[in-house]
Design a protein around this motif. Structure first.
Motif, PDB file in Angstrom:
ATOM      1  N   GLY A 161       8.513  10.141   1.700  1.00 18.97           N
ATOM      2  CA  GLY A 161       8.210   9.951   3.150  1.00 18.97           C
ATOM      3  C   GLY A 161       8.702   9.416   3.824  1.00 18.97           C
ATOM      4  N   GLY A 162       8.453   7.846   3.725  1.00 17.44           N
ATOM      5  CA  GLY A 162       8.517   6.280   4.182  1.00 17.44           C
ATOM      6  C   GLY A 162       7.824   6.604   5.683  1.00 17.44           C
ATOM      7  N   THR A 163       6.565   6.761   5.379  1.00 15.61           N
ATOM      8  CA  THR A 163       5.174   6.338   6.174  1.00 15.61           C
ATOM      9  C   THR A 163       5.261   5.054   5.866  1.00 15.61           C
ATOM     10  N   ASN A 164       5.486   4.879   4.667  1.00 14.67           N
ATOM     11  CA  ASN A 164       4.548   3.275   4.858  1.00 14.67           C
ATOM     12  C   ASN A 164       6.147   2.272   5.009  1.00 14.67           C
ATOM     13  N   LEU A 165       6.824   2.970   3.797  1.00 13.70           N
ATOM     14  CA  LEU A 165       8.211   2.064   3.779  1.00 13.70           C
ATOM     15  C   LEU A 165       9.064   1.867   5.363  1.00 13.70           C
ATOM     16  N   LEU A 166       8.672   2.682   6.454  1.00  8.83           N
ATOM     17  CA  LEU A 166       9.916   2.304   7.212  1.00  8.83           C
ATOM     18  C   LEU A 166       8.953   1.262   8.274  1.00  8.83           C
ATOM     19  N   ASP A 167       7.501   2.087   8.275  1.00  7.58           N
ATOM     20  CA  ASP A 167       6.895   1.010   9.036  1.00  7.58           C
ATOM     21  C   ASP A 167       7.154  -0.909   9.285  1.00  7.58           C
ATOM     22  N   LEU A 168       7.021  -0.919   7.384  1.00 10.57           N
ATOM     23  CA  LEU A 168       7.275  -2.290   6.791  1.00 10.57           C
ATOM     24  C   LEU A 168       8.503  -3.057   7.397  1.00 10.57           C
ATOM     25  N   GLY A 182       3.649   9.883  -4.948  1.00  5.56           N
ATOM     26  CA  GLY A 182       4.333   8.829  -5.508  1.00  5.56           C
ATOM     27  C   GLY A 182       4.598   7.784  -4.342  1.00  5.56           C
ATOM     28  N   GLY A 183       4.906   8.371  -3.062  1.00  2.00           N
ATOM     29  CA  GLY A 183       3.985   6.781  -2.279  1.00  2.00           C
ATOM     30  C   GLY A 183       3.016   6.322  -2.093  1.00  2.00           C
ATOM     31  N   ASN A 184       2.031   7.108  -1.597  1.00  2.00           N
ATOM     32  CA  ASN A 184       0.438   7.176  -1.564  1.00  2.00           C
ATOM     33  C   ASN A 184       0.159   6.034  -3.099  1.00  2.00           C
ATOM     34  N   THR A 215      -0.742  -2.877   0.848  1.00  2.00           N
ATOM     35  CA  THR A 215      -2.066  -3.430   1.750  1.00  2.00           C
ATOM     36  C   THR A 215      -2.011  -3.520   3.307  1.00  2.00           C
ATOM     37  N   ARG A 216      -3.511  -3.025   3.707  1.00  2.00           N
ATOM     38  CA  ARG A 216      -2.836  -3.264   5.583  1.00  2.00           C
ATOM     39  C   ARG A 216      -4.041  -3.971   6.323  1.00  2.00           C
ATOM     40  N   CYS A 217      -4.030  -5.179   4.584  1.00  2.00           N
ATOM     41  CA  CYS A 217      -4.427  -7.174   5.712  1.00  2.00           C
ATOM     42  C   CYS A 217      -3.493  -7.094   6.411  1.00  2.00           C
ATOM     43  N   SER A 242      -5.717   2.859  -0.560  1.00  2.00           N
ATOM     44  CA  SER A 242      -5.629   4.974  -0.070  1.00  2.00           C
ATOM     45  C   SER A 242      -6.681   5.453  -0.741  1.00  2.00           C
ATOM     46  N   ASP A 243      -7.142   6.540   0.040  1.00  2.00           N
ATOM     47  CA  ASP A 243      -7.962   6.915  -0.364  1.00  2.00           C
ATOM     48  C   ASP A 243      -7.944   7.918  -1.625  1.00  2.00           C
ATOM     49  N   MET A 244      -6.572   8.422  -1.573  1.00  2.00           N
ATOM     50  CA  MET A 244      -6.151   9.144  -2.500  1.00  2.00           C
ATOM     51  C   MET A 244      -6.786   8.224  -4.306  1.00  2.00           C
ATOM     52  N   SER A 296     -12.084   9.461  12.620  1.00  2.00           N
ATOM     53  CA  SER A 296      -9.975   9.553  11.593  1.00  2.00           C
ATOM     54  C   SER A 296      -9.654   8.800  12.120  1.00  2.00           C
ATOM     55  N   TYR A 297      -7.864   8.797  11.600  1.00  2.00           N
ATOM     56  CA  TYR A 297      -7.347   8.239  11.392  1.00  2.00           C
ATOM     57  C   TYR A 297      -7.269   6.786  11.321  1.00  2.00           C
ATOM     58  N   ALA A 298      -7.758   6.409   9.989  1.00  2.00           N
ATOM     59  CA  ALA A 298      -8.508   5.237   9.881  1.00  2.00           C
ATOM     60  C   ALA A 298      -8.633   4.721   8.248  1.00  2.00           C
TER      61      ALA A 298
HETATM   62  C1  LIG Z   1      -1.266   4.941  10.777  1.00  2.00           C
HETATM   63  C2  LIG Z   1      -1.275   5.772   9.341  1.00  2.00           C
HETATM   64  C3  LIG Z   1      -2.461   5.635   9.099  1.00  2.00           C
HETATM   65  C4  LIG Z   1      -3.232   5.640   7.505  1.00  2.00           C
HETATM   66  N1  LIG Z   1      -4.191   5.983   7.356  1.00  2.00           N
HETATM   67  C5  LIG Z   1      -4.204   6.270   5.801  1.00  2.00           C
HETATM   68  C6  LIG Z   1      -5.248   6.931   5.410  1.00  2.00           C
HETATM   69  O1  LIG Z   1      -6.283   6.800   6.201  1.00  2.00           O
HETATM   70  N2  LIG Z   1      -6.056   6.535   4.154  1.00  2.00           N
HETATM   71  C7  LIG Z   1      -4.871   6.324   2.892  1.00  2.00           C
HETATM   72  O2  LIG Z   1      -5.174   6.689   1.784  1.00  2.00           O
HETATM   73  N3  LIG Z   1      -3.424   6.245   3.588  1.00  2.00           N
HETATM   74  C8  LIG Z   1      -3.040   6.094   5.362  1.00  2.00           C
HETATM   75  N4  LIG Z   1      -1.837   5.626   5.326  1.00  2.00           N
HETATM   76  C9  LIG Z   1      -0.627   5.985   5.117  1.00  2.00           C
HETATM   77  C10 LIG Z   1      -0.334   6.919   4.001  1.00  2.00           C
HETATM   78  O3  LIG Z   1      -1.070   7.452   3.104  1.00  2.00           O
HETATM   79  C11 LIG Z   1       1.279   6.052   3.141  1.00  2.00           C
HETATM   80  O4  LIG Z   1       2.379   5.756   4.586  1.00  2.00           O
HETATM   81  C12 LIG Z   1       1.829   7.213   2.591  1.00  2.00           C
HETATM   82  O5  LIG Z   1       0.958   7.773   1.243  1.00  2.00           O
HETATM   83  C13 LIG Z   1       3.004   6.906   1.686  1.00  2.00           C
HETATM   84  O6  LIG Z   1       3.680   7.692   1.886  1.00  2.00           O
HETATM   85  P1  LIG Z   1       5.739   7.681   1.461  1.00  2.00           P
HETATM   86  O7  LIG Z   1       5.715   9.064   0.839  1.00  2.00           O
HETATM   87  O8  LIG Z   1       6.070   7.919   3.212  1.00  2.00           O
HETATM   88  O9  LIG Z   1       5.444   6.459   0.758  1.00  2.00           O
HETATM   89  P2  LIG Z   1       6.748   5.374   1.466  1.00  2.00           P
HETATM   90  O10 LIG Z   1       7.229   4.949   2.430  1.00  2.00           O
HETATM   91  O11 LIG Z   1       8.496   6.508   1.331  1.00  2.00           O
HETATM   92  O12 LIG Z   1       6.724   4.447  -0.036  1.00  2.00           O
HETATM   93  C14 LIG Z   1       6.222   3.785   0.208  1.00  2.00           C
HETATM   94  C15 LIG Z   1       6.304   2.395  -1.027  1.00  2.00           C
HETATM   95  O13 LIG Z   1       5.944   3.645  -2.048  1.00  2.00           O
HETATM   96  C16 LIG Z   1       7.648   3.515  -3.339  1.00  2.00           C
HETATM   97  N5  LIG Z   1       7.890   4.842  -4.292  1.00  2.00           N
HETATM   98  C17 LIG Z   1       7.976   6.311  -2.861  1.00  2.00           C
HETATM   99  N6  LIG Z   1       8.073   7.198  -3.833  1.00  2.00           N
HETATM  100  C18 LIG Z   1       7.339   5.821  -5.345  1.00  2.00           C
HETATM  101  C19 LIG Z   1       8.311   7.046  -6.490  1.00  2.00           C
HETATM  102  N7  LIG Z   1       8.004   8.355  -6.782  1.00  2.00           N
HETATM  103  N8  LIG Z   1       8.347   6.111  -7.643  1.00  2.00           N
HETATM  104  C20 LIG Z   1       8.340   4.789  -7.406  1.00  2.00           C
HETATM  105  N9  LIG Z   1       8.084   4.282  -6.100  1.00  2.00           N
HETATM  106  C21 LIG Z   1       8.108   5.156  -4.934  1.00  2.00           C
HETATM  107  C22 LIG Z   1       8.474   2.922  -2.171  1.00  2.00           C
HETATM  108  O14 LIG Z   1       9.281   2.638  -2.260  1.00  2.00           O
HETATM  109  C23 LIG Z   1       7.468   2.142  -0.976  1.00  2.00           C
HETATM  110  O15 LIG Z   1       7.240   1.135  -1.787  1.00  2.00           O
HETATM  111  C24 LIG Z   1      -1.680   5.888   6.523  1.00  2.00           C
HETATM  112  C25 LIG Z   1      -0.231   5.533   7.076  1.00  2.00           C
HETATM  113  C26 LIG Z   1      -0.470   5.335   8.654  1.00  2.00           C
HETATM  114  C27 LIG Z   1       0.870   4.677   9.182  1.00  2.00           C
END
Ligand SMILES: Cc1cc2nc3c(=O)[nH]c(=O)nc-3n(C[C@H](O)[C@H](O)[C@H](O)COP(=O)(O)OP(=O)(O)OC[C@H]3O[C@@H](n4cnc5c(N)ncnc54)[C@H](O)[C@@H]3O)c2cc1C
Length: 333
Positions: free
Chosen positions: A29-36, A110-112, A117-119, A164-166, A237-239
């Protein structure tokens, strides 16, 4: 400017083949990787988009009565899937406690599992010290602001927590992570998937080079009736969690037949409270024995300067979550 190549993998084998080239990273989904990447924390040279690989976005029952959740299932879809809601309410609750609806619509399972870390010292490249970001540079959180950091399993190199919560619910449910890589497929129990920091805090998991998560398997449901995910955070929420508890029980009247308790926000990996589980199992659930078990769960906590409050908070959260799981509402904290 860094140049990045982007490739959309058509199938699993193609993705794994591409990922063996140096500097490659999968993107879901890119929600973590793109931020990083935007922050300069991650610097891949090749992004392999795995979201079009067929067959990884489904939820299916397994012959033993368990459930297989594909790695590309979005967090929203998993949270609201009928089988997950009915049979694994703990997991559905944990998904819904994470992030925001928009993020959950994008984030994959998978991304979750792999989110970092959020350190704040890891995220902010203005800090020269972070062993997770720059191995060997030191840890600015030790002796710095460490209110949100680990109370279990930390090392002199790193005190960051898994956000992660999940993952906490998966730990309580004894999930198994299925991966596919250059050497074939393997199944990794969730307890062995994330690692403690030790002297290699830059490595979060036991995933090997180019391995792709394909699914998460859940054992047959034992805890559909008595489960509760409790997340304690600074905002409603959102924390991210300060402390969270995944509690799951199998009850025989008032007696606990099986107990599962996992903690989030307290360690580099989801933290199973095995001693507390054992203390509850086979006994009537009373407030007194629950408080004793919660106290045992934190007996080896090693807080930092700013986060001793997590020790008390974890105990109270365990008591509340287990009572809620047992179906007893009210104010137990
Ligand atoms: C503002 C904000 C608030 C958030 N709050 C929470 C929260 O309260 N609780 C919580 O649990 N999470 C929270 N998140 C995090 C969010 O859950 C993760 O960003 C999301 O789950 C990552 O999934 P993604 O598919 O977007 O991963 P990506 O960003 O696409 O990838 C993340 C990492 O996983 C790797 N990856 C992805 N898929 C696979 C795969 N199938 N096999 C191997 N490696 C893979 C990528 O290479 C990358 O290193 C928050 C995020 C944001 C931006």
């Amino acid at each position: 400017m860094d140049s990045i190549s982007y490739e959309r993998a058509a199938d699993l084998n193609g993705a794994v083949r591409s990922a063996q080239q140096p500097g490659s990273m999968y993107i879901g989904g890119g929600t973590n990787l793109l931020d990083l990447m935007k922050g300069g924390v991650s610097r891949p040279v090749r992004l392999i988009d795995i979201t079009r690989i067929g067959g990884l976005d489904t939820v299916a029952t397994l012959p033993d009565g368990g459930l297989r959740i594909g790695a590309l299932v979005r967090n929203s879809d998993a949270a609201n899937h009928a089988l997950i809601r009915e049979r694994y309410p703990l997991l559905s609750q944990a998904f819904l406690a994470g992030a925001s609806p928009q993020l959950r619509n994008m984030a994959t399972v998978g991304g979750n599992l792999m989110q970092r870390t959020r350190c704040p010292y890891f995220y902010d490249t203005a800090f020269a010290q972070c062993n997770k970001r720059l191995p060997g540079s030191g840890c600015a959180a030790i002796g710095g602001l460490n209110r949100t950091h680990a109370i279990f399993g930390a090392s002199p190199q790193c005190i960051a927590v898994n956000p992660s919560d999940m993952n906490v619910a998966l730990a309580a449910l004894d999930a198994v992570v299925r991966v596919s890589g250059p050497n074939g497929e393997r199944a990794v129990p969730i307890g062995e998937f994330h690692r403690l920091p030790g002297d290699r805090p830059e490595i979060d998991t036991t995933l090997q080079m180019a391995e792709l998560i394909t699914a998460v398997d859940l054992p047959p449901p034992l805890f559909s009736e008595h489960a509760h995910y409790l997340k304690v955070r600074d905002r409603a929420s959102y924390a991210f969690a300060l402390v969270s508890v995944a509690a799951a029980l199998q009850m025989d009247g008032n007696t606990v037949k099986h107990a599962r308790i996992a903690l989030g926000g307290v360690a580099h990996k989801p933290w199973r409270a095995s001693t507390a589980e054992q203390m509850l199992t086979g006994h009537p659930l009373s407030d007194a024995n629950l408080r004793e078990a919660a106290s045992a769960a934190v007996s080896d906590a090693r807080p930092q300067r700013d986060n001793a409050f997590k020790v008390e908070l974890a105990q109270r959260a365990i008591v509340r979550a287990v009572h809620q799981a047992a179906g007893r509402g009210g104010d137990f904290a």
